[in-house]
Design an enzyme around this catalytic site. Structure first.
Site, mmCIF file in Angstrom:
data_model
loop_
_atom_site.group_PDB
_atom_site.id
_atom_site.type_symbol
_atom_site.label_atom_id
_atom_site.label_comp_id
_atom_site.label_asym_id
_atom_site.label_seq_id
_atom_site.Cartn_x
_atom_site.Cartn_y
_atom_site.Cartn_z
ATOM 1 N N HIS A 137 0.809 -1.356 -0.039
ATOM 2 C CA HIS A 137 -0.037 0.051 -0.219
ATOM 3 C C HIS A 137 0.972 1.179 -0.082
ATOM 4 O O HIS A 137 0.641 2.167 -0.697
ATOM 5 C CB HIS A 137 -0.787 0.044 1.248
ATOM 6 C CG HIS A 137 -2.154 -1.320 1.050
ATOM 7 N ND1 HIS A 137 -2.779 -1.419 1.839
ATOM 8 C CD2 HIS A 137 -2.219 -2.029 0.065
ATOM 9 C CE1 HIS A 137 -3.781 -2.264 1.524
ATOM 10 N NE2 HIS A 137 -3.414 -2.796 0.448
ATOM 11 N N HIS A 158 -9.557 -1.909 -5.630
ATOM 12 C CA HIS A 158 -8.296 -2.602 -4.827
ATOM 13 C C HIS A 158 -7.193 -3.253 -5.215
ATOM 14 O O HIS A 158 -6.127 -3.078 -5.143
ATOM 15 C CB HIS A 158 -8.896 -2.848 -3.095
ATOM 16 C CG HIS A 158 -7.851 -2.853 -2.524
ATOM 17 N ND1 HIS A 158 -7.331 -1.826 -1.625
ATOM 18 C CD2 HIS A 158 -6.935 -4.161 -1.853
ATOM 19 C CE1 HIS A 158 -6.229 -2.067 -1.101
ATOM 20 N NE2 HIS A 158 -5.939 -3.549 -1.065
ATOM 21 N N ASP A 201 -3.326 -2.672 -5.333
ATOM 22 C CA ASP A 201 -2.359 -3.818 -5.071
ATOM 23 C C ASP A 201 -1.308 -3.962 -6.330
ATOM 24 O O ASP A 201 -0.131 -3.861 -6.057
ATOM 25 C CB ASP A 201 -3.175 -5.076 -4.831
ATOM 26 C CG ASP A 201 -3.502 -4.834 -3.356
ATOM 27 O OD1 ASP A 201 -3.125 -4.155 -2.610
ATOM 28 O OD2 ASP A 201 -4.383 -5.868 -2.993
ATOM 29 N N HIS A 205 -1.137 -11.226 -5.243
ATOM 30 C CA HIS A 205 0.115 -11.021 -5.009
ATOM 31 C C HIS A 205 1.118 -11.725 -5.523
ATOM 32 O O HIS A 205 2.197 -11.435 -6.169
ATOM 33 C CB HIS A 205 0.494 -10.538 -3.597
ATOM 34 C CG HIS A 205 -0.344 -9.638 -3.043
ATOM 35 N ND1 HIS A 205 -0.111 -7.928 -3.443
ATOM 36 C CD2 HIS A 205 -1.368 -9.430 -2.107
ATOM 37 C CE1 HIS A 205 -0.881 -7.251 -2.682
ATOM 38 N NE2 HIS A 205 -1.597 -8.137 -2.028
HETATM 39 ZN ZN LIG Z 1 -4.255 -4.245 -0.808
#
Ligand SMILES: [Zn+2]
Length: 233
Positions: free
Chosen positions: A34, A189, A193, A216
Site C-alpha cells: 500500500h 483495490h 495492489d 500478489h
Molecule cells: Zn491491498
C-alpha cells in the site's frame, strides 16, 4: 529493532506473497504494497521509510492515508535522472485461471478483471488511465477486501488479526457485509495492489498491464519476468 536493519524495496527481496507482500526474512517487513502504491502514483522514487515492528500500518485498509500523508509532506525534485522500464512486445504469464499481460504503450495504464465468487456481484472490470482518472479520489480509497469465510479461516489461523469491518470490505453470501465506497471497490483495490507490486520493479513501468483473477503471487512473478525482459532507458 536491534541494529535497525534496512531492506531495499526490490522484487529480489520478496520472501512471501500469501497475504500481502513481505520483504526480507530476518526480520521481515510485511504488507509493503500500500505504501509502495502511494509512492509510485506520486512518482516518488527516492524514499526512506522507518517502521516500528514487522508490518506496515493497515490504517483504513486503503492507500488513501498514505497518499494524503506523502502529498502533504511534499515531493522534492532531485538533480538526477531515473530510468523507466518499457516493454517492446507483449509479455504474459498465467497460473491456473489467473493471467497477466503487458503490452507496449505510450504511458502506464492498468486494467483489472475480477470475477467475484458470488452469484449476483458478477465480474468487475476497472481501468486506470492517468490521463482520464484521478488515482487519489477514484482508486486510493478502495479498501482491502475478502470473502467472509476466508476471513474467518484466516482469523482462526492467527493471520489478518487487524481485519475488521472498519478496514476491510467483507463479501458474504448476501453480498457486501458493509457499505462499499465504490460499487466495484474490490476490483479498484486489486488494481491498487497491482500498482504497489509493480513498484518492486524499481523503476516506473511504461506499459499497459492487464490482469485477470490475479493476486500478489502472480503480480510478483510477473515483476520478476518483467525485470528479466524489460528494457530500461
Ligand atoms: Zn491491498
Amino acid at each position: 529493532m536491534p541494529g535497525s536493519p534496512e531492506i531495499r524495496a526490490s522484487v529480489r527481496e520478496v520472501s512471501d506473497t500469501r497475504r500481502g507482500v513481505t520483504l526480507g526474512k530476518d526480520p521481515p517487513i510485511r504488507t509493503v504494497e500500500h505504501l509502495l502504491a502511494a509512492a509510485a502514483v506520486l512518482e516518488i522514487s527516492n524514499l526512506r521509510v522507518e517502521v516500528h515492528g514487522e508490518e506496515m500500518p493497515i490504517l483504513d485498509g486503503s492507500v488513501a492515508p498514505y497518499v494524503e500523508a506523502l502529498a502533504a509532506a511534499g515531493v522534492v525534485e532531485q538533480d538526477a535522472s531515473r530510468s523507466i522500464h518499457t516493454v517492446t512486445h507483449p509479455l504474459w504469464l498465467a497460473s491456473k485461471s489467473a493471467w497477466m499481460l503487458a503490452v507496449p504503450s505510450q504511458m502506464f495504464r492498468a486494467t483489472y478483471v475480477v470475477p467475484l465468487d458470488h452469484p449476483t456481484l458478477g465480474t468487475q472490470i476497472v481501468d486506470f488511465d492517468p490521463r482520464r482518472q484521478r488515482f487519489a479520489t477514484q482508486f486510493a480509497p478502495a479498501r482491502t477486501w475478502g470473502y467472509a469465510h476466508e476471513l474467518d479461516a484466516l482469523r482462526l489461523a492467527g493471520l489478518a488479526r487487524g481485519a475488521t469491518v472498519d478496514n476491510a470490505l467483507g463479501i458474504g453470501s448476501e453480498g457486501f457485509l458493509s457499505r462499499p465506497r465504490f460499487p466495484d471497490e474490490p476490483a479498484r483495490h486489486k488494481l491498487v495492489d497491482l500498482i504497489g507490486d509493480l513498484a518492486l520493479l524499481g523503476a516506473p513501468l511504461q506499459a499497459h498491464v492487464i490482469a485477470c483473477r490475479a493476486g500478489h503471487t502472480l503480480h510478483v512473478d510477473f515483476v520478476r519476468r518483467l525485470a528479466g525482459t524489460a528494457t530500461t532507458r
